[in-house]
Design a protein around this motif. Structure first.
Motif, PDB file in Angstrom:
ATOM      1  N   GLY A  18      28.581 -22.876   4.869  1.00 15.98           N
ATOM      2  CA  GLY A  18      29.782 -22.155   5.260  1.00 15.98           C
ATOM      3  C   GLY A  18      30.738 -22.961   6.106  1.00 15.98           C
ATOM      4  O   GLY A  18      31.658 -22.411   6.714  1.00 15.98           O
ATOM      5  N   GLU A  19      30.548 -24.274   6.124  1.00 16.46           N
ATOM      6  CA  GLU A  19      31.408 -25.148   6.914  1.00 16.46           C
ATOM      7  C   GLU A  19      32.606 -25.603   6.081  1.00 16.46           C
ATOM      8  O   GLU A  19      32.547 -25.668   4.852  1.00 16.46           O
ATOM      9  CB  GLU A  19      30.619 -26.373   7.393  1.00 16.46           C
ATOM     10  N   SER A  20      33.679 -25.949   6.758  1.00 17.55           N
ATOM     11  CA  SER A  20      34.859 -26.459   6.068  1.00 17.55           C
ATOM     12  C   SER A  20      34.618 -27.890   5.605  1.00 17.55           C
ATOM     13  O   SER A  20      34.105 -28.719   6.358  1.00 17.55           O
ATOM     14  CB  SER A  20      36.081 -26.428   6.991  1.00 17.55           C
ATOM     15  N   SER A  64      43.885 -29.629  -0.116  1.00 19.38           N
ATOM     16  CA  SER A  64      43.966 -28.389   0.642  1.00 19.38           C
ATOM     17  C   SER A  64      42.694 -27.582   0.390  1.00 19.38           C
ATOM     18  O   SER A  64      42.000 -27.777  -0.612  1.00 19.38           O
ATOM     19  CB  SER A  64      45.184 -27.577   0.189  1.00 19.38           C
ATOM     20  N   PRO A  65      42.345 -26.672   1.300  1.00 19.93           N
ATOM     21  CA  PRO A  65      41.147 -25.843   1.096  1.00 19.93           C
ATOM     22  C   PRO A  65      41.186 -25.082  -0.220  1.00 19.93           C
ATOM     23  O   PRO A  65      40.151 -24.911  -0.876  1.00 19.93           O
ATOM     24  CB  PRO A  65      41.179 -24.895   2.300  1.00 19.93           C
ATOM     25  N   GLN A 106      25.998 -29.010   0.060  1.00 14.71           N
ATOM     26  CA  GLN A 106      25.267 -28.587   1.257  1.00 14.71           C
ATOM     27  C   GLN A 106      26.217 -28.107   2.351  1.00 14.71           C
ATOM     28  O   GLN A 106      25.956 -27.094   3.015  1.00 14.71           O
ATOM     29  CB  GLN A 106      24.412 -29.753   1.772  1.00 14.71           C
ATOM     30  N   VAL A 107      27.316 -28.834   2.545  1.00 17.40           N
ATOM     31  CA  VAL A 107      28.295 -28.442   3.556  1.00 17.40           C
ATOM     32  C   VAL A 107      28.873 -27.076   3.235  1.00 17.40           C
ATOM     33  O   VAL A 107      28.989 -26.195   4.109  1.00 17.40           O
ATOM     34  CB  VAL A 107      29.424 -29.495   3.642  1.00 17.40           C
TER      35      VAL A 107
END
Length: 501
Positions: free
Chosen positions: A317-319, A275-276, A312-313
């Motif tokens: 600010g990317e999920s 999960s995030p 890097q992702v």
């Protein structure tokens, strides 16, 4: 000519003769690379003396330790076939797998003495794992080398009902897996890998990959969240690996972050989605040293997202939810029949693919075609070549002629402040074909209507659960995957059923 498993061990012994290969924390026992090579010769002598012919299957029922690895590696290096078994299975399930494999021998550790006795009474030849340490190979005796296409491993996978399903790997396919591990992980000679995971069905191969880089492996027993960080510090770990359920328990025990781990290069996580919240917590605790691996027993280590790419992702600010990186060295991946959003089934290719399922030609043909393996996973590939796993194709819920991805509904539920865990699944419905159902682990008192309002505010109406079950805990396997069969047994009958209307 393809190198076989036996030759790989011999090469490692030549390169790092007196360096430590294996260490067991419980006993303090250790083996150098040269000592490991000699021990594998002794295992071959044991099999010869016990009358286990080359090509025969050897069942392994034991906890993660040096003796387990000697039996596992020794089987393959001496032309026998390893059959690693899940010690948590019921006796009847183990017996079915051993009979399916036509195992000539079962080696077991003391923890499984009672089960072994029952299996012995059912006609299985069983010997204590320590028995293979009673024999010594004559000085100068060389192991006969297996052929590249000889069967090396049978690993049982899938559910616990119906006909057992064993994945076949040869020396050739496992050599490809090992090559992928060495190149993807980038370990250096002397790097310490701390292992707290069971070694079946394929983790022993990942450990072998570390040894082939000249690294040292510390077998630290079972995972204990309270002492894991201290363990990594004490052993000066450079690498380790956890499954998401272990990671979640670790975060609960270590609310403060980051951990002081100056030697740690990477903690690999795989086998189930994070999960995030767990991903964020893990990155905070380990300081952006999280790697994600993707594969399956049928195609181990096919894709990898190293820590630098993960970082890097996140910096963009990317999920990173569901992100598994790019195919590793000799592997290939593609999306089959993508829809308008680019979503389709992930197909895996490359020399690391299994030979097929043991004695199940029709099943093998249903997943292997033209050099590709159907993973059963839904995924999408971004413009930069990074793959993202979205869920299982068989888990897609067809409700009222529309398709619902369970993962989307689960993330909506997990976004509620009083939801600790959630699992979304479909159930037969006379009107809709399937209805969307959810099992939710609440935090404190949770009014189901508030949870439904939360879903209605974020999801299309056809995606909102028709039924919600409130339960204390989701039944999960060691690898973090929800065990649907066990869950349904818990839910039916359920007096906590709520309907959305």
């Amino acid at each position: 000519m393809t190198v076989d498993i036996s030759t790989l061990f011999t090469q490692a012994a030549y390169k790092w003769l007196d360096a430590e290969a294996l260490r067991e924390t419980a006993s303090g026992r250790s083996l150098t690379f040269a000592g490991l090579e000699r021990a594998l010769d002794d295992v071959g002598q044991a099999f010869d003396t016990l009358g286990i012919a080359r090509g025969e299957r050897v069942g392994l029922l034991a906890d993660a330790g040096i003796d387990y690895l000697l039996a596992d590696y020794g089987s393959m290096a001496n032309g026998r076939v390893r059959v690693p078994l899940d010690g948590s299975l019921a006796q009847a399930e183990l017996l079915a797998q051993l009979r399916d494999a036509e195992a000539a021998l079962l080696l077991f550790s003391p923890e499984h003495e009672t089960t072994a006795q029952a299996l012995r009474e059912a006609g299985v030849r069983c010997e204590p794992l320590a028995r293979i340490g009673e024999f010594s190979a004559p000085p100068g005796q060389r192991r006969p080398l297996p052929a590249a296409d000889d069967l090396a491993s049978l690993s049982y996978t899938g559910g616990t009902t119906g006909k057992p399903k064993a994945v076949m790997h040869s020396h050739r396919t496992l050599t490809a897996v090992l090559q992928n591990i060495v190149l993807a992980r980038g370990a250096l000679p002397g790097d310490v890998l701390v292992n707290v995971r069971p070694l079946w069905p394929i983790a022993a191969v990942a450990v072998f990959g570390h040894l082939l880089s000249g690294g040292s492996v510390v077998l630290a027993g079972r995972f204990e969240a309270k002492v894991f960080i201290e363990l990594l510090q004490r052993q000066r770990a450079a690498f380790t690996s956890l499954v998401p359920t272990q990671l979640l328990r670790l975060l609960r025990e270590n609310p403060e972050s980051p951990a002081q781990l100056p030697t740690l290069k990477c903690l690999d996580v795989g086998a189930a989605a994070m999960s995030p919240e767990v991903l964020d917590g893990a990155c905070q605790l380990f300081g952006e040293r999280l790697g994600v691996l993707y594969g399956m027993t049928e195609a181990p280590w096919s894709c990898y997202l190293p820590p630098v790419q993960m970082s890097q992702v996140r910096q963009r600010g990317e999920s990173a939810e569901g992100l598994v990186g790019r195919p590793v060295f000799s592997a290939n991946m593609r999306i089959d029949q993508p829809d308008a959003q680019g979503i389709g089934e992930i197909l895996l290719g490359g020399p690391q693919l299994m030979l097929g399922y043991w004695c199940q030609e029709e099943l093998s043909a249903s997943v292997l075609s033209d050099g590709w393996l159907r993973s059963g996973d839904l995924g999408v590939m971004a413009d930069d070549g990074l793959f993202r796993v979205l869920g299982r194709t068989k888990d897609i819920i067809r409700s009222g002629g529309k398709s619902v991805q369970p993962g989307e509904v689960e993330q909506c539920l997990l976004g509620h402040a009083q939801v600790a865990d959630a699992y979304v699944f479909g159930m037969p419905d006379e009107e809709w074909g399937e209805r969307v159902c959810a099992a939710v682990v609440p935090i404190g008192e949770l009014a189901t209507e508030h949870l439904l309002e939360h879903c209605r505010a974020q999801l299309s109406r056809f995606k909102v659960p028709k039924q919600i079950h409130l339960i204390d805990e989701l039944p999960r396997s060691h690898y973090g995957k929800v065990q649907r069969k066990r869950l349904l047994e818990l839910l039916v009958p359920s007096d906590k059923l709520q309907a959305s209307g």
